[in-house]
Every structure is written in C-alpha cells, then in structure tokens.
Design a protein around this motif. Structure first.
Motif, PDB file in Angstrom:
ATOM      1  N   ILE A   1       0.858  -1.371   0.404  1.00  0.00           N
ATOM      2  CA  ILE A   1      -0.412   0.127   0.375  1.00  0.00           C
ATOM      3  C   ILE A   1       1.259   1.768  -0.113  1.00  0.00           C
ATOM      4  O   ILE A   1       1.923   1.400   0.785  1.00  0.00           O
ATOM      5  CB  ILE A   1      -1.079   0.186   1.433  1.00  0.00           C
ATOM      6  N   ILE A   2       0.892   2.112  -0.772  1.00  0.00           N
ATOM      7  CA  ILE A   2       1.337   3.546  -1.002  1.00  0.00           C
ATOM      8  C   ILE A   2       0.802   4.310  -0.633  1.00  0.00           C
ATOM      9  O   ILE A   2       0.882   6.125  -0.824  1.00  0.00           O
ATOM     10  CB  ILE A   2       2.123   3.822  -2.836  1.00  0.00           C
ATOM     11  N   SER A   3      -0.182   4.459  -0.510  1.00  0.00           N
ATOM     12  CA  SER A   3      -0.965   5.188   0.318  1.00  0.00           C
ATOM     13  C   SER A   3      -2.509   5.775   1.663  1.00  0.00           C
ATOM     14  O   SER A   3      -2.596   3.957   1.401  1.00  0.00           O
ATOM     15  CB  SER A   3      -1.945   6.374  -0.785  1.00  0.00           C
ATOM     16  N   PRO A   4      -2.499   6.191   2.571  1.00  0.00           N
ATOM     17  CA  PRO A   4      -3.405   6.264   3.649  1.00  0.00           C
ATOM     18  C   PRO A   4      -5.171   5.500   2.485  1.00  0.00           C
ATOM     19  O   PRO A   4      -6.020   5.193   3.336  1.00  0.00           O
ATOM     20  CB  PRO A   4      -3.732   7.164   3.856  1.00  0.00           C
ATOM     21  N   ASP A   5      -4.598   6.100   1.399  1.00  0.00           N
ATOM     22  CA  ASP A   5      -6.477   5.824   1.053  1.00  0.00           C
ATOM     23  C   ASP A   5      -6.911   4.589   0.229  1.00  0.00           C
ATOM     24  O   ASP A   5      -7.543   4.055  -0.225  1.00  0.00           O
ATOM     25  CB  ASP A   5      -6.892   7.266   0.555  1.00  0.00           C
ATOM     26  N   GLY A   6      -5.897   4.025   0.458  1.00  0.00           N
ATOM     27  CA  GLY A   6      -5.632   1.741  -0.400  1.00  0.00           C
ATOM     28  C   GLY A   6      -5.131   1.796  -2.129  1.00  0.00           C
ATOM     29  O   GLY A   6      -5.943   1.369  -2.351  1.00  0.00           O
ATOM     30  N   TYR A   7      -4.505   3.273  -2.270  1.00  0.00           N
ATOM     31  CA  TYR A   7      -3.475   2.624  -3.827  1.00  0.00           C
ATOM     32  C   TYR A   7      -2.286   1.292  -3.332  1.00  0.00           C
ATOM     33  O   TYR A   7      -1.734   1.298  -2.121  1.00  0.00           O
ATOM     34  CB  TYR A   7      -3.015   3.631  -4.491  1.00  0.00           C
TER      35      TYR A   7
END
Length: 509
Positions: free
Chosen positions: A113-119
């Motif tokens: 995961i590379i972002s807190p919104d789920g990418y």
C-alpha cells in the motif's frame, strides 16, 4: 544444516588465517580493531523493529479466473453416445455443441500500500490472467490482520510488469518510495511478501548487483539483484532499505529448481515510480522510442566493427518511418553514445532512449564504416506491446530444410554458398522478399559453426555491404583479409525471424 556448517567454517578459517599472518606486530593492530562479533554500522543486530513497522503495509494479492478445460475422452461415454440421440454429439472436447467446461483458477502474490486511501502496487503478471491477455475476473487484497478487500484494477503496464490496484479504506498503513539510485552493492535490504501463500514472510540480505540484465533487451531489463530469499508468491512485494523505504519491487528469481537459490531480482524504484505515478493520474506511462532493433557489440562482434566490446550497440533493423529511420540511422550503424552518455551493458540504448522525454531531440553518436558521426533523433512515444508485435512481424525460427542442395561450388569461411532461388527460399522458410546468399553446407570445425550459423541461414550482407552472389561474399572476405581485419561482420537471417549480426573470424589461408 549444510549452510550453517559452511558459514561456521568460513568464520573459523578466516580468524585463523588472520592470527597466523599478523604475529606480534599484527596482534597490536588487532587490539585496536573492532571485534569480529561486534555490530558494525549498517548491520543491525535485529530487523524486528523495522519488520514490525513495515509488515502492515504489505498485502497478499489473490486472483480468480474461469479458464476453459478440455476434458479427456471417455471411450465408454463415446460408445453409448452413438446409440443415444438425446446426447450431444462430437465427443467430450466440446466440439459438438456441448457446454464448455471451465474451472476456477487463481494466483497468489504480494503487493504493498502506497497511500492511506488504498492505492496498492503489484506486478502486472499477477493480474494479467493465465492466458497472458486481458485481466482476471476478481482481485482480493488481504492485509496482515486478515481483512479482505475487493480491489479495483486502476491500471497496468505490461512493458514494466507493474500494476496499480485500489481498495476502499481510510487511514490505511502505507510505505513510501525510496531512492534506488543511491543503492550500492553490499547494502542491506529487507524483502517482505507471501511466498507460496504462507502469509507475511520477512527475509533479509544484501544487494548483490545493480543494473542486472536477464534478457539483454528492453528498457526495463535493469534489475536490483539480492540474495534475500525470493520465492514464488513474493512477486509484487516490496524490497526495503534500512530506512524502511521501497527501493525495489520483487519480480523474478533465477533458479534451476524454481525455488530460491539466492538470486532474486527486483524492479528498481527509479523505474517503477514514474509508471505508478502515471497510472494514478489515469495516463499511459510515457517512455521514449527509437524504432530500431539493436544488438550488443560483444567480443565476437567487436573486431568486426572496430570498437571495444561492450561499448556500443549495432542497429540490426529499423522500423520504416520510425524515429531512427527518420533521423538517418542505417542498418549496421553502431550507436556508441546517446545524448553524450556512453552505451554500456548497464546503460543500453533502450534504457537511455526510454528515459528521454518524448518529443526531445537527442544526439546519437554512431560509428559507420569505421568513421564517427552524429545523427539527431526526435524521440517518439513508445507504442503498445501489441503495436510493437505488429511492427516487428513474426515467424518461427527455422534451422534449415532438408531440401537444400547438399553442395555448392563456391566456399568462404568454411561455408558452402549458393545464390538464393525461390526453391531454396521456400525450403529454408524464408520470406518471398528475402535477398542474399544461402548457406548450403557448413564445416563443423569452422568458426562460423561455433558462432551458431547453420545450413539454410541466409547471408544478407558482409561488412554492411549487401550480397546476392557467393562471389560477392568471397570478395568481401578477401577485401577484409587484405585490409588486415581479423573478422568479418555478417548479417544473417534464419527463416522468417529478424536478421542478426554475427562476427566470424577470418581463418588464415
């Protein structure tokens, strides 16, 4: 057990050798040296804190897909079907109108995961589908706390073998990209993934090599090699530096057994991040394109083109109307520099052009007929893989047909040669447009045989001069010998495959 014993012996022998070689003077120096067992900078006593911090952002990728199954024929079923008109005819292979049989297949891999919104980043080959085209039916992302998310495929890039997924979540644990250009051979790295579906698994090792090529072609044939254990299921998982940043994406391994033997390969972050950034923006990744098929100048070709080995790439063919052809490149040119940067096995022409801005004017330093020159190419956008396949054509490799005449009256380089006729061309599976001189027999002790030439191969040119008769081949070889050259450069075509350059030593008379 064998491994542990081998390590212990190596340490013991190393200590003994040191003490025997130093004597009294050495003993004084040794007192000022750090103990062999004391921790040194960059070698932590434990990776536990780092692993605990990073593992929550590493996920399991699970895919599902329905694939067709060809049923085996049952002789008893076949027998009764003949006498039962209510049964579908045509056998159990679904060729007679029966409903096709399918089964559910899947794959397991890793991602992060590379972002807190789920990418989520992973490998394209995990979601491309077992057929190699299209995508799988569903993708599930499983986190370390066993929560499952249905993932949406945001985008994928076959060229770099990267894909971007999206799961719906908030305040998810994530990791950041690192700078792989600062990585050095010998640096510690941590790999986290899901080998064989075992869930979160952490392995550690060092960077064994940088810019490792495994195919010899392509802009992305430039991996970080590590001895950290990488196995099936680690694909798509992250490789971390000791700061906890992603410097690579574990993607492949070299192994005779299919299991880790200490040669794992990761796509460097410097190549992966621009692709992922483009996919996030909903754009196709931008990479430069030359429109040329290239071949490294190895030790066999170097004497033929007059440059040191591994210091350039020879133009094997050009795409008509492509950027290279438009710039004036010719078949047989050797590209030695791209925009002032030397072409080497680590910095290939494909890599340097792919990382040049689309639309930019890039000077290429070339060697043509022994003279240096410069051409300027306007870098184009690389076509899709499907478009490239259409441009390059196809055809299977042929090692010659038995219908070729066994002997020819003219010989050179240990080769029996004959003019190309329609009959010989068909026998060798050559395209109707082919031109050149065909090899009808070969001395197995000649250097040409050592270089892989075979009966049925077509010699298109010698030292970049087209040939259509055996006499022209013989004359070109004689001219090279009189000029003091140790080898000649042959452009050779086999069947319908693209022609390649081959350097052949000139045997003394």
């Amino acid at each position: 057990m064998r491994y542990a014993y081998g390590v212990a012996m190596a340490l013991l022998l190393g200590g003994t050798a040191f003490s025997l070689a130093t004597g009294e003077a050495g003993a004084q120096i040794a007192q000022n040296e750090p103990s062999a067992l004391a921790p040194r900078p960059g070698a932590p006593m434990s990776f536990a804190d780092l692993a605990a911090r990073l593992q929550p952002a590493v996920v399991n990728i699970s895919t599902k897909q329905r694939v067709a199954v060809k049923a085996q024929s049952d002789p008893f079923e076949e027998f009764f079907r003949r006498f039962d008109p209510t049964q579908p005819q045509g056998g159990t292979d679904n060729g007679g109108g029966a409903q096709p049989r399918t089964r559910e297949a899947g794959s397991l891999g890793s991602g992060f995961i590379i972002s807190p919104d789920g990418y989520v980043v992973t490998n394209n080959h995990l979601i491309q589908g077992l057929s190699g085209t299209g995508t799988v039916d569903s993708v599930t992302v499983i986190t370390t706390d066993r929560r499952e998310y249905v993932a949406r495929i945001v985008g994928r890039d076959e060229t770099s073998d990267l894909a971007l997924l999206k799961i719906e979540g908030r305040n998810l644990p994530f990791v950041k990209w690192g700078d792989s250009t600062k990585a050095r051979v010998g640096d510690w790295v941590l790999a986290i993934g899901n080998p064989y579906g075992l869930g979160g698994t952490v392995t550690a090792g060092i960077i064994s090599a940088l810019h490792r090529g495994i195919t010899g072609v392509g802009a992305y044939d430039r991996y970080i090699q590590t001895d950290a254990a990488i196995n099936m299921g680690n694909s798509g998982g992250p490789m971390f530096d000791l700061n906890g940043n992603v410097i690579g994406i574990n993607s492949a391994l070299i192994s005779p057994t299919g299991a880790s033997v200490g040669i794992g390969l990761a796509i460097p972050a410097e190549a992966a991040k621009p692709v992922i950034d483009a996919l996030i923006r909903g754009q196709r990744p931008s990479r430069g394109y030359l429109g040329a098929s290239l071949q490294p100048v190895d030790e066999d070709l170097a004497p033929s083109v007059g440059i040191p080995k591994d210091s350039g790439e020879i133009v094997r063919s050009l795409v008509p109307g492509g950027p290279g052809a438009g710039a004036g490149l010719q078949q047989g040119d050797v590209i030695v520099k791209v925009n002032g940067q030397q072409v080497t096995p680590d910095q290939t022409v494909s890599y340097l052009i792919a990382n040049s801005p689309v639309g930019s004017r890039v000077p290429l330093e070339i060697v043509r007929a022994g003279r240096h020159a410069t051409v300027t190419v306007i870098v184009a956008q690389r076509p899709t893989e499907e478009a490239l396949a259409r441009l390059s054509g196809g055809g299977s490799t042929s090692d010659g047909a038995t219908a070729i005449a066994p002997n020819a009256p003219q010989r050179a380089l240990g080769l029996s040669l004959a003019p190309l006729t329609p009959e010989l061309g068909r026998a060798a599976s050559l395209p109707p447009t082919a031109h050149g001189v065909i090899i009808t027999a070969i001395d197995p002790n000649a250097n040409a045989a050592e270089q892989g030439l075979q009966r049925g191969d077509l010699i298109v040119s010698v030292n970049n001069q087209p040939v259509n008769t055996p006499a022209q081949v013989i004359a070109a070889v004689d001219a090279a010998r009189k000029a003091g050259r140790s080898s000649v450069l042959l452009l050779v075509q086999r069947g319908a495959t693209p022609a390649v350059f081959v350097g052949v030593n000139i045997a003394p008379k």
